[in-house]
Design an enzyme around this catalytic site. Sequence first.
Site, short mmCIF file in Angstrom:
data_model
loop_
_atom_site.label_atom_id
_atom_site.label_comp_id
_atom_site.label_asym_id
_atom_site.label_seq_id
_atom_site.Cartn_x
_atom_site.Cartn_y
_atom_site.Cartn_z
N CYS A 66 -2.66 13.91 7.63
CA CYS A 66 -3.40 13.49 8.82
C CYS A 66 -2.51 12.73 9.78
O CYS A 66 -2.18 13.21 10.86
CB CYS A 66 -4.57 12.61 8.40
N1 SAJ Z 1 1.04 3.65 5.92
C1 SAJ Z 1 2.02 2.70 6.22
N2 SAJ Z 1 1.63 1.48 6.68
C2 SAJ Z 1 0.30 1.17 6.86
C3 SAJ Z 1 -0.68 2.15 6.55
C4 SAJ Z 1 -0.29 3.38 6.09
O1 SAJ Z 1 3.21 2.95 6.08
O2 SAJ Z 1 0.02 0.03 7.27
C5 SAJ Z 1 1.45 4.98 5.46
C6 SAJ Z 1 0.88 5.36 4.11
O3 SAJ Z 1 1.76 4.96 3.09
C7 SAJ Z 1 0.78 6.89 4.21
C8 SAJ Z 1 0.50 7.13 5.69
O4 SAJ Z 1 0.91 5.94 6.38
O5 SAJ Z 1 2.01 7.48 3.87
C9 SAJ Z 1 -0.97 7.44 5.97
O6 SAJ Z 1 -1.69 6.39 5.41
P1 SAJ Z 1 -3.32 6.28 5.59
O7 SAJ Z 1 -3.72 5.00 4.97
O8 SAJ Z 1 -3.69 6.51 7.00
O9 SAJ Z 1 -3.83 7.39 4.61
P2 SAJ Z 1 -4.43 8.88 4.78
O10 SAJ Z 1 -3.61 9.68 5.72
O11 SAJ Z 1 -4.70 9.39 3.42
O12 SAJ Z 1 -5.88 8.72 5.35
C10 SAJ Z 1 -6.11 8.53 6.67
C11 SAJ Z 1 -7.36 7.68 6.65
N3 SAJ Z 1 -6.92 6.33 6.32
C12 SAJ Z 1 -7.56 5.21 6.61
O13 SAJ Z 1 -8.43 5.16 7.44
C13 SAJ Z 1 -7.20 3.99 5.80
C14 SAJ Z 1 -8.03 7.91 7.93
O14 SAJ Z 1 -7.18 7.57 8.98
C15 SAJ Z 1 -8.50 9.32 8.00
O15 SAJ Z 1 -9.81 9.37 7.47
C16 SAJ Z 1 -7.63 10.28 7.24
O16 SAJ Z 1 -6.30 9.80 7.30
C17 SAJ Z 1 -7.79 11.62 7.89
O17 SAJ Z 1 -8.19 12.51 7.18
O18 SAJ Z 1 -7.57 11.72 9.10
#
Ligand code: SAJ
Length: 442
Positions: free
Chosen positions: A274
């Site tokens: 995503c």
């Molecule tokens: N990450 C960081 N720093 C942060 C947060 C995340 O480095 O502060 C990294 C994570 O390790 C990961 C990536 O970014 O590699 C994405 O992390 P994420 O927490 O956004 O996880 P996803 O992609 O599984 O899920 C996200 C959903 N996350 C949250 O809302 C917490 C949301 O944005 C969506 O529902 C989903 O993508 C989607 O399907 O779009």
Amino acid sequence: MDNKQRLLDKIADRSAVIGVVGLGYVGLPLAVEFARAGFKVIGFDVSKRVTDLLNSGKSHILDVADADLAEVVGKGMFEATTNPVRIKEMDCVSIAVPTPLVKTRDPDMSFVVAATATISEYAHPGMLVVLESTTYPGTTRELMQPKLEAAGLKIGSDVFLAFSPERVDPGNPVWHTKNTPKVVGGITAACTEVAAALYQSCLDTIVPVSSTETAELVKLLENTFRSVNIGLANEMAIVCEKLGVDVWEVIDAAATKPFGFMKFTPGPGIGGHCIPLDPHYLAWKMRTLNYKTRFIDLASEINSQMPALVVEKVAQALNHEHKSVNGSNVLVLGVAYKKNIDDMRESPALDVIKLLEERGAKVSFHDPHVASFREDGHTFTSVELSDDALKGSDAVVIVTDHDSVNYQRVVDLAPVVVDARNATKGLNSKNGRIVPLSANAA
Ligand code: SAJ
């Protein structure tokens, strides 16, 4: 009685047959919620392996327990099929197919186009079609509406067409499909009304908006917001490195601000299907309108340089021990794209491993959730996190900080630990050194 009222009545008395096209981490949880709400659900997927597994009551999705699936299968409320003709039986269809990027980072709409073509072939008056896949604003109106109209169906009176973004956060222990507010936007007001009625039947909170473009953009704002703020956190890591300040201490202290701040953390880059991809759907659309979305491009530039920054930290840490990367044993700890899940898609660990191998390191990995993965034609298998594996390494690099790992044991046994996730916060090593992502080594 018109088609809208007839469909609203069938939703109200649960006689509507619900279809879900695409039975992955979005489609399957949604299908189970519809079945639990009392609808007969037909799940469509192109993979016979998936449909056979689901029909046997076994789930391939982390957030759907076998018991929950087996219950609705056993009651005859859910069945999976690869036969597109079954779409004729459906009154409402939610589409949850992949929207990846091609190598040039342009949208790959092939799955949406294929699903729309199949549905248009079997669509009938009195049907609701909802696209859930994250995509560029305009997709529902520009790409799906013409195909349904070409089938002789008028949008808003024969067929109802809407967009409703998925908000599945894989592995989230609190927010699930049922209790996460659901945004719904239709081509016409009648489309919004019917789509909202459907989701209201099985989800806790519905948020109707005025158009499909609005709903498409809501999702892109949500995920671009994350990408840009993660990029800012990563840039703060670079800033702190140059100033010799602990970025984690800065962020934790900033996070005590009870208003006007939201905590994001630096890391080895961003993974998943995503955040690394969705903002590029908006950037692509805006390029067609001659506008450059600079925040999206800059965030992507910073986030994608983080794997190289982590590898540089490993090289510096080895150099401190009078060792070169070339020939050193480096153990990568945690390869899934985020903690406590098994998903490898777009994982920055893949870039870290590739860059280390390019510099001649002998790389192994341990991940309690990932037994093995294939990359560039090779199969990598997780090694046991034994005392010998830790002691025998020249450096361990923590790329994904799964909760199940004992990090005190890791820092006690490994000579050097490069920590890209602050997993070793507050720990001291008896025999080795801990090298944080930013700030000089302790
Ligand atoms: N990450 C960081 N720093 C942060 C947060 C995340 O480095 O502060 C990294 C994570 O390790 C990961 C990536 O970014 O590699 C994405 O992390 P994420 O927490 O956004 O996880 P996803 O992609 O599984 O899920 C996200 C959903 N996350 C949250 O809302 C917490 C949301 O944005 C969506 O529902 C989903 O993508 C989607 O399907 O779009």
